[in-house]
Design an enzyme around this catalytic site. Structure first.
Site, PDB file in Angstrom:
ATOM      1  N   SER A  65      37.193  17.597  -7.179  1.00 33.49           N
ATOM      2  CA  SER A  65      38.653  17.831  -7.231  1.00 33.49           C
ATOM      3  C   SER A  65      39.362  17.133  -8.373  1.00 33.49           C
ATOM      4  O   SER A  65      40.548  17.394  -8.600  1.00 33.49           O
ATOM      5  CB  SER A  65      39.294  17.422  -5.916  1.00 33.49           C
ATOM      6  OG  SER A  65      38.994  18.385  -4.951  1.00 33.49           O
ATOM      7  N   LYS A  68      41.107  19.349 -10.753  1.00 31.90           N
ATOM      8  CA  LYS A  68      42.422  19.935 -10.460  1.00 31.90           C
ATOM      9  C   LYS A  68      43.532  19.335 -11.332  1.00 31.90           C
ATOM     10  O   LYS A  68      44.538  19.976 -11.597  1.00 31.90           O
ATOM     11  CB  LYS A  68      42.749  19.751  -8.973  1.00 31.90           C
ATOM     12  CG  LYS A  68      41.781  20.533  -8.077  1.00 31.90           C
ATOM     13  CD  LYS A  68      41.907  20.187  -6.604  1.00 31.90           C
ATOM     14  CE  LYS A  68      40.867  20.980  -5.808  1.00 31.90           C
ATOM     15  NZ  LYS A  68      40.745  20.586  -4.416  1.00 31.90           N
ATOM     16  N   TYR A 190      36.889  28.559  -9.574  1.00 31.97           N
ATOM     17  CA  TYR A 190      37.231  27.315  -8.871  1.00 31.97           C
ATOM     18  C   TYR A 190      35.965  26.494  -8.583  1.00 31.97           C
ATOM     19  O   TYR A 190      35.920  25.289  -8.838  1.00 31.97           O
ATOM     20  CB  TYR A 190      37.981  27.640  -7.557  1.00 31.97           C
ATOM     21  CG  TYR A 190      38.159  26.431  -6.683  1.00 31.97           C
ATOM     22  CD1 TYR A 190      39.172  25.515  -6.933  1.00 31.97           C
ATOM     23  CD2 TYR A 190      37.277  26.175  -5.634  1.00 31.97           C
ATOM     24  CE1 TYR A 190      39.312  24.378  -6.150  1.00 31.97           C
ATOM     25  CE2 TYR A 190      37.409  25.044  -4.844  1.00 31.97           C
ATOM     26  CZ  TYR A 190      38.432  24.152  -5.116  1.00 31.97           C
ATOM     27  OH  TYR A 190      38.558  23.019  -4.349  1.00 31.97           O
ATOM     28  N   TYR A 241      44.507  12.604  -0.943  1.00 32.08           N
ATOM     29  CA  TYR A 241      44.549  13.184   0.407  1.00 32.08           C
ATOM     30  C   TYR A 241      45.646  12.528   1.234  1.00 32.08           C
ATOM     31  O   TYR A 241      46.700  12.178   0.711  1.00 32.08           O
ATOM     32  CB  TYR A 241      43.182  13.057   1.110  1.00 32.08           C
ATOM     33  CG  TYR A 241      42.017  13.370   0.205  1.00 32.08           C
ATOM     34  CD1 TYR A 241      41.788  14.668  -0.225  1.00 32.08           C
ATOM     35  CD2 TYR A 241      41.165  12.379  -0.232  1.00 32.08           C
ATOM     36  CE1 TYR A 241      40.721  14.962  -1.047  1.00 32.08           C
ATOM     37  CE2 TYR A 241      40.097  12.662  -1.059  1.00 32.08           C
ATOM     38  CZ  TYR A 241      39.879  13.958  -1.472  1.00 32.08           C
ATOM     39  OH  TYR A 241      38.833  14.246  -2.287  1.00 32.08           O
ATOM     40  N   VAL A 259      35.496  14.659  -3.727  1.00 29.50           N
ATOM     41  CA  VAL A 259      34.553  14.391  -2.627  1.00 29.50           C
ATOM     42  C   VAL A 259      33.212  13.804  -3.093  1.00 29.50           C
ATOM     43  O   VAL A 259      32.449  13.315  -2.276  1.00 29.50           O
ATOM     44  CB  VAL A 259      34.260  15.642  -1.765  1.00 29.50           C
ATOM     45  CG1 VAL A 259      35.452  16.020  -0.929  1.00 29.50           C
ATOM     46  CG2 VAL A 259      33.776  16.802  -2.601  1.00 29.50           C
TER      47      VAL A 259
HETATM   48  O1  DON Z   1      36.648  22.769  -2.645  1.00 26.05           O
HETATM   49  C1  DON Z   1      36.046  21.820  -2.213  1.00 26.05           C
HETATM   50  O2  DON Z   1      35.981  21.558  -1.026  1.00 26.05           O
HETATM   51  C2  DON Z   1      35.355  20.903  -3.222  1.00 26.05           C
HETATM   52  N1  DON Z   1      34.800  21.678  -4.292  1.00 26.05           N
HETATM   53  C3  DON Z   1      36.319  19.904  -3.794  1.00 26.05           C
HETATM   54  C4  DON Z   1      37.003  19.074  -2.752  1.00 26.05           C
HETATM   55  C5  DON Z   1      37.482  17.779  -3.266  1.00 26.05           C
HETATM   56  O3  DON Z   1      36.850  17.122  -4.084  1.00 26.05           O
HETATM   57  C6  DON Z   1      38.719  17.236  -2.710  1.00 26.05           C
HETATM   58  N2  DON Z   1      39.782  18.166  -2.608  1.00 26.05           N
HETATM   59  N3  DON Z   1      40.941  18.003  -2.756  1.00 26.05           N
END
Ligand code: DON
Length: 305
Positions: A65, A68, A190, A241, A259
């Site tokens: 993430s 993003k 994505y 988060y 994550v």
């Molecule tokens: O879409 C997902 O669940 C993961 N590719 C990325 C999630 C992540 O790192 C935290 N999301 N805000």
């Protein structure tokens, strides 16, 4: 400032929490990461940037993430404030992949850092560039000065196979008329953007875009000063988060976590930071990473407050 010594001490704080937290397993390709790995890097915002690090700061990991932040920067650079009609700027108070919140709020995601918001931003980047994930990869190569940055196909395939919730979010967005590109295309880009592999060193250098208030590594301006401020502000309220309040309280910097255990943080006007430790707390933030950033801002006094 003796960066090396400060980073060593921040790494020491991270070592003290080693053994706490759990590696994310919902994307199987991420589950095998070493929970004890830890890296920290700092890149100064001055010209030319100098970069310092400790421990595993040159070990590549999946940025997830953290991507993003940069898709948002690329879209904001073209769309300006009109983007905020498609995506909000409030903390989510819900899981980052909540379907219920998106449905309740008529297909307008709370912010660009929850998955639904990032899907909307990627959709827009796809319209603008014709190759959203490729444009992001080129941008990250340029900002970090590392032409070897690439996608990890194993991570992307693994996420595709298990990404039912993101697929549901994308379909829900499409149902609300919020995507200009086919769901399949948006999901593909994505997932690829999340599967880009970088090191703490690379990400600290890329974070300097925001530390320099929107100026790129080559000295050209991508974002206006207020656009850079807006990205930092949304990171502060929604980048970690449902723990953004706690992170503001302990660390006091705009930050975005992923994550896989990376956290990118910005000290506006001074430096870009990146920490990485795969073991996560119950909110999904790197335990070692937060401990290190907490120690860093305490030692240096460099927070935005
Ligand atoms: O879409 C997902 O669940 C993961 N590719 C990325 C999630 C992540 O790192 C935290 N999301 N805000």
């Amino acid at each position: 400032m003796e960066y090396g010594r400060v980073l060593e001490r921040a790494a020491g704080a991270a070592r003290q929490v080693s053994g706490t937290g759990r590696v994310a397993a919902y994307i199987p390709a991420l589950a095998g990461a070493d929970p004890a790995a830890f890296g920290i890097a700092l890149a100064t915002a001055t010209d030319p940037a100098s970069v310092h690090g400790a421990d595993d700061w040159r070990t590549p990991f999946s940025i997830q993430s953290i991507s993003k932040v940069f898709t948002l920067a690329l879209v904001l650079a073209t769309d300006g404030d009109t983007l905020w009609q498609r995506v909000g700027k409030e903390p989510s108070g819900s899981p980052f992949n909540s379907l219920a919140q998106l449905e309740r709020e008529g297909g307008v995601p709370r912010n660009p850092f929850v998955n639904a918001g990032a899907l909307v931003v990627t959709d827009r980047l796809q319209t603008l560039t014709g190759d959203a994930s490729g444009a992001l990869r080129e941008f990250l190569r340029a900002e970090s000065g590392n032409p070897a940055i690439d996608f990890d196909a194993r991570v992307a395939v693994s996420e595709h196979r298990h990404g039912h919730r993101n697929a549901a979010l994308a379909h829900l967005l499409a149902d609300h008329g919020k995507l200009a590109n086919p769901v399949r295309t948006v999901l593909r880009h994505y997932v690829k953007q999340c599967a880009i592999t970088m090191t703490c060193r690379d990400l600290a250098l890329a974070a300097c875009l925001l530390a320099r208030h929107g100026i790129r590594a080559d000295g050209t301006r991508l974002l206006t000063r207020s656009e850079a401020k807006r990205i930092n502000a949304v990171m502060l309220v929604g980048g970690t988060y449902d723990a953004a309040g706690d992170v503001a309280h302990r660390v006091g910097l705009p930050a975005k976590s992923g994550v896989s255990g990376g956290i990118l943080a910005v000290v506006p006007g001074r430096c870009g930071l990146c920490v990485w430790g795969p073991a996560l707390d119950t909110h999904g933030n790197s335990v070692a990473g937060i401990a290190a950033l907490d120690a860093f801002t305490t030692l240096t006094g460099w927070s935005v407050f």
